[in-house]
Design an enzyme around this catalytic site. Structure first.
Site, PDB file in Angstrom:
ATOM      1  N   SER A  21       0.804  -1.227   0.000  1.00 18.54           N
ATOM      2  CA  SER A  21       0.000   0.000   0.000  1.00 18.54           C
ATOM      3  C   SER A  21       0.837   1.277   0.000  1.00 18.54           C
ATOM      4  O   SER A  21       0.332   2.350  -0.319  1.00 18.54           O
ATOM      5  CB  SER A  21      -0.945   0.011   1.195  1.00 18.54           C
ATOM      6  N   LYS A  76       0.495   4.678   7.038  1.00 16.92           N
ATOM      7  CA  LYS A  76      -0.003   5.462   5.913  1.00 16.92           C
ATOM      8  C   LYS A  76       0.641   6.849   5.957  1.00 16.92           C
ATOM      9  O   LYS A  76       1.299   7.223   6.919  1.00 16.92           O
ATOM     10  CB  LYS A  76      -1.531   5.617   5.969  1.00 16.92           C
TER      11      LYS A  76
END
Length: 284
Positions: free
Chosen positions: A113, A167
Site C-alpha cells: 500500500s 499510511k
C-alpha cells in the site's frame, strides 16, 4: 511465609562491602557474619537477630537500610550462575520494552500500500516519541508535537486495533479535502504529491467504474473534523485507507516511520529477494 515477598532483608557480600564504604569497622562486619545469606521478611525479624552490642545498635538504621531489597531473585533462584542469566534476560526484556514503547519500534511491511516509498518486505524503524510521550497509568502525553502533512504515521487500524497500519498523512484537522481524477485538493488548492504512485491492478482499465466514479480516483469533498486526520497509502490504486474506512484520531498516532533497516521480499526464497540498496533509506 511468602515464597517470594516483595521486600526482604539479607546481608550478602555485596551488602558488607557497601557497609564498609559507609565507614563501618571490620569488627562490626565480623559481628554480623553469622547473618550472611539469611533472609528476613520484616525488619523486626532482622532486628531480633542483630548482636546486642553498642556498635551494632548505634548503626541499626543503616544496617536495615543496606540489607533491604526488593523482589530478590536470589531467594527464588539460589544457583548464582542461573540467577545471573535470568537477571540479564529480565534486564534485556525491560530495556527492550522501554525502548520499543518510548523510543524506537521495528515494523515489518507485509503489503504494497505504500509502494514505492515502502516495499513489501521492508523492515522499518519508527520513532515512538515524535508526537509525544505517554505517562504510564495517567494516560497523559507530554512533549507533544502536531502531526504534519506528509508524515508517514503508525496507528492501530480503526476496524481492528490489534493490527498496526502505516499510511501517509494527507489531510489535517479542519481542512476540506477532495479527490478529483486522482488529484488531491486541500481547501480547493491542488496538493503537490511527488510520492503518489498510480498503477492499476491487472484487469482494471481506465474506464473501469471503480476508478472513474469510486473513492479511489474521486472522493469528497469532506471536511476533516478537529482531532482527526485523513491518511492515504502512496500506492493510490492499492491501499485501504481513509477513503474507505474514515478518519484517524490524532491521539491514536503512535509513531512516525523514519528509516528502512532491512529489506527482504517474503515472496522470494531465503537465498534471493534481498534489497540491500534499500537499507538505511530514510522515509520521506
Amino acid at each position: 511465609m511468602n515464597l517470594f515477598p516483595l521486600i526482604s532483608y539479607k546481608f550478602s557480600q555485596k551488602t558488607f562491602r557497601k557497609l564498609q564504604r559507609k565507614g563501618l569497622s571490620e569488627e562490626v562486619i565480623r559481628q554480623l557474619s553469622h547473618l550472611e545469606e539469611k533472609f528476613f521478611e520484616t525488619p523486626e525479624e532482622l532486628q531480633a537477630e542483630l548482636p546486642e552490642t553498642a556498635a551494632v545498635r548505634n548503626n541499626e538504621k543503616l544496617l536495615l537500610r543496606s540489607a533491604k531489597g526488593y523482589c530478590r531473585l536470589d531467594r527464588l533462584i539460589p544457583n548464582r550462575s542461573i540467577r545471573e542469566w535470568v537477571e540479564a534476560l529480565l534486564f534485556a526484556l525491560i530495556v527492550a520494552t522501554v525502548v520499543r514503547t518510548y523510543l524506537f519500534a521495528p515494523f515489518k511491511i507485509p503489503s504494497g500500500s505504500m509502494i514505492p516509498t515502502i516495499q513489501i518486505g521492508d523492515h522499518i524503524f519508527a520513532t515512538m516519541y515524535t508526537y509525544g510521550t505517554e505517562i504510564p497509568i495517567l494516560g497523559i502525553r507530554v512533549f507533544t508535537d502536531p502531526v504534519k502533512r506528509g508524515d508517514i504515521v503508525i496507528f492501530p487500524y480503526p476496524k481492528n486495533p490489534s493490527v498496526d497500519y502505516i499510511k501517509r498523512t494527507v489531510g489535517l484537522p479542519g481542512e476540506t479535502l477532495e479527490i478529483r481524477n486522482d488529484k488531491v485538493f486541500i481547501n480547493g488548492k491542488e496538493l503537490d504529491e511527488p510520492y503518489a504512485f498510480f498503477d492499476r491492478p491487472k484487469g482494471q482499465s481506465d474506464q473501469n467504474q471503480s476508478f472513474s466514479d469510486g473513492p479511489v480516483s474521486n472522493f469528497g469533498p469532506v471536511q476533516i473534523p478537529e482531532g482527526k486526520l485523513f491518511v492515504m497509502g502512496d500506492n493510490r490504486y492499492n491501499s485501504a485507507d481513509s477513503r474507505y474506512w474514515g478518519f484517524v484520531d490524532v491521539d491514536e498516532i503512535s509513531g512516525k516511520g523514519q528509516i528502512i533497516y532491512w529489506s527482504h521480499d517474503p515472496r522470494e526464497s531465503l537465498t534471493s529477494g534481498y534489497q540491500f540498496s534499500r537499507i538505511l533509506t530514510l522515509l520521506r
